[in-house]
Design an enzyme around this catalytic site. Structure first.
Site, PDB file in Angstrom:
ATOM      1  N   HIS A 118      16.947 182.941  25.671  1.00 33.62           N
ATOM      2  CA  HIS A 118      15.800 183.856  25.651  1.00 33.62           C
ATOM      3  C   HIS A 118      14.496 183.083  25.462  1.00 33.62           C
ATOM      4  O   HIS A 118      13.857 183.134  24.412  1.00 33.62           O
ATOM      5  CB  HIS A 118      15.968 184.917  24.554  1.00 33.62           C
ATOM      6  CG  HIS A 118      17.004 185.936  24.907  1.00 33.62           C
ATOM      7  ND1 HIS A 118      18.270 185.938  24.363  1.00 33.62           N
ATOM      8  CD2 HIS A 118      16.969 186.969  25.781  1.00 33.62           C
ATOM      9  CE1 HIS A 118      18.958 186.946  24.884  1.00 33.62           C
ATOM     10  NE2 HIS A 118      18.207 187.583  25.739  1.00 33.62           N
ATOM     11  N   HIS A 122      13.706 182.200  31.152  1.00 38.81           N
ATOM     12  CA  HIS A 122      14.320 183.518  31.412  1.00 38.81           C
ATOM     13  C   HIS A 122      13.230 184.535  31.774  1.00 38.81           C
ATOM     14  O   HIS A 122      13.407 185.347  32.691  1.00 38.81           O
ATOM     15  CB  HIS A 122      15.114 183.963  30.179  1.00 38.81           C
ATOM     16  CG  HIS A 122      15.539 185.406  30.201  1.00 38.81           C
ATOM     17  ND1 HIS A 122      16.378 185.932  31.165  1.00 38.81           N
ATOM     18  CD2 HIS A 122      15.219 186.448  29.382  1.00 38.81           C
ATOM     19  CE1 HIS A 122      16.564 187.226  30.930  1.00 38.81           C
ATOM     20  NE2 HIS A 122      15.872 187.562  29.863  1.00 38.81           N
ATOM     21  N   HIS A 163       9.021 190.881  28.559  1.00 39.16           N
ATOM     22  CA  HIS A 163      10.064 191.758  28.009  1.00 39.16           C
ATOM     23  C   HIS A 163      10.861 191.138  26.859  1.00 39.16           C
ATOM     24  O   HIS A 163      11.525 191.863  26.134  1.00 39.16           O
ATOM     25  CB  HIS A 163      11.010 192.226  29.124  1.00 39.16           C
ATOM     26  CG  HIS A 163      12.079 191.234  29.435  1.00 39.16           C
ATOM     27  ND1 HIS A 163      11.847 190.112  30.197  1.00 39.16           N
ATOM     28  CD2 HIS A 163      13.379 191.164  29.049  1.00 39.16           C
ATOM     29  CE1 HIS A 163      12.957 189.413  30.277  1.00 39.16           C
ATOM     30  NE2 HIS A 163      13.913 190.021  29.595  1.00 39.16           N
ATOM     31  N   ASP A 271      16.799 191.894  34.473  1.00 39.81           N
ATOM     32  CA  ASP A 271      17.148 191.266  33.196  1.00 39.81           C
ATOM     33  C   ASP A 271      18.607 190.802  33.167  1.00 39.81           C
ATOM     34  O   ASP A 271      18.924 189.790  32.559  1.00 39.81           O
ATOM     35  CB  ASP A 271      16.872 192.259  32.053  1.00 39.81           C
ATOM     36  CG  ASP A 271      16.932 191.609  30.685  1.00 39.81           C
ATOM     37  OD1 ASP A 271      16.646 190.390  30.594  1.00 39.81           O
ATOM     38  OD2 ASP A 271      17.252 192.307  29.715  1.00 39.81           O
TER      39      ASP A 271
HETATM   40 ZN   LIG Z   1      15.795 189.439  28.827  1.00 37.89          ZN
END
Ligand SMILES: [Zn+2]
Length: 377
Positions: A118, A122, A163, A271
């Site tokens: 993360h 990403h 996000h 995602d």
């Molecule tokens: Zn994510």
């Protein structure tokens, strides 16, 4: 990690997640800061690029986007290229490019570089996927009833970028079970996603301020709502709800609520689209996520007093260059974990996404190719 997730909140005034949420937000300070940076530094000159400039113009236009072959500087520049057109068409002035780059530097610095998964890579990967989906939908717009306006597309791209902002490389479960202040602030509900949307929207305010004249206050408010809802949709605890939503998704309904649903489905698809990337790209994400889960387990043991400290020894190979065949030989359980994720979450979701959002049906096709590989290996 313990400091960042706020396990020391009572003792020391760290820059923890909860302290950042509770600190009063000063629009003037943030705007002045971003303007100061963009007026003082030529951010483009701070970026090192290893390829010919023409390489970057096209590297993000294919589904086989190679985020692992790009450095953090190159990922920053790629994000800039994706966002530049939608941003400049509304918010253009002489210093626009540098302001957008200053914003991107701020965002990348607020992703945690040490997270195996993360992290900013990403974030840019999800931005690229979202941009790819929006481009494909746009190309098929004659056969497609729901049309995003240009500001809505820009909002979805921003949501993709932000996000996971400030992700601590732990899970909601760890934050809730450890009784952290950040979990309490969000009533144990989508803790990380609420944190990301809250922090990211604050970061966006000075950027969007410059668009107020051309877009109007109401449109900016809609964009803000779309960003919030799209980021909240990435909570995997809500995954089955979105699978159910797809059963009665109406792709002819052009209402605001249905647009928000489609936008949320696109960000959510992006995602978890690692498993739908071509296999040699997909495997790199599988390995980095595996590394992060290993660290989450270690941290849980430290918190529970079963281990004294984190023992992060790395995976012993270079994720950037490893092939799928090498990876399955070296990493025990890799195929199993991929099969689990595909069977439990991805398969039914992407099958329904393909049925309802035809132009991105290729995701399910690639998922099936990958599934057959993991099954055979
Ligand atoms: Zn994510």
């Amino acid at each position: 990690m313990k400091a960042w997730i706020g396990l020391y909140d009572d003792q020391i005034n760290f820059n923890s997640m909860s302290n950042l949420i509770e600190r009063p937000y000063d629009l003037k300070v943030t705007t002045d800061y971003l303007n100061f940076l963009s007026e003082t530094l030529q951010h483009h000159e701070l970026l090192t690029q290893n390829h010919h400039p023409s390489f970057y113009d096209t590297c993000f236009t294919t589904w086989d986007f190679q985020a692992y072959s790009l450095t953090i500087d190159e990922l920053t520049y790629t994000a800039y290229l994706i966002l530049r057109n939608p941003y400049e068409s509304y918010c253009g002035n002489k210093n626009t490019a540098n302001l957008l780059l200053a914003f991107l530097f701020f965002i990348r610095d607020n992703y945690r570089l040490g997270n195996p998964f993360h992290n900013f890579r990403h974030a840019v990967d999800v931005l690229q996927a979202t941009n790819f989906f929006l481009t494909v939908l746009e190309a098929h717009k004659s056969e497609w009833s729901i049309q995003f306006s240009a500001p809505e597309r820009f909002a979805l791209l921003l949501a993709a970028l932000g996000h996971d902002l400030g992700h601590p490389a732990t899970t909601n479960q760890v934050l809730i079970q450890s009784d952290t202040r950040i979990a309490k602030l969000f009533h144990n509900e989508s803790v990380l996603e609420n944190y990301h949307q809250s922090q990211f929207r604050k970061a966006c305010v000075p950027l969007l301020e410059g668009c107020k004249l051309s877009l109007g206050e109401e449109t900016i408010e809609y964009m803000d709502k779309l960003i919030t809802r799209a980021i909240l949709a990435t909570d995997m605890a809500k995954h089955d709800d979105y699978v159910k939503e797809l059963d009665h998704f109406d792709n002819k309904d052009d209402s605001w609520e249905n647009k928000v649903m489609l936008g949320s489905l696109l960000i959510k698809s992006a995602d978890i689209s690692n498993v739908c990337r071509p296999l040699q790209t997909s495997v790199k994400w599988a390995l980095s996520l595996g590394e992060e889960f290993k660290q989450v387990n270690q941290l849980s043991r430290v918190i529970q007093g079963e281990a004294s400290c984190l023992d992060v020894d790395g995976c012993g190979f270079d994720i950037k260059t490893i092939t799928a065949d090498e990876a399955v030989k070296r990493v025990k359980g890799l195929s199993g974990s991929q099969m689990f994720f595909i069977n439990r979450f991805a398969s039914v979701f992407f099958k329904k996404v393909g049925e309802n959002i035809g132009p991105i049906g290729f995701l399910y096709e690639q998922l099936e190719v990958n599934r057959r590989y993991w099954e055979a290996n």
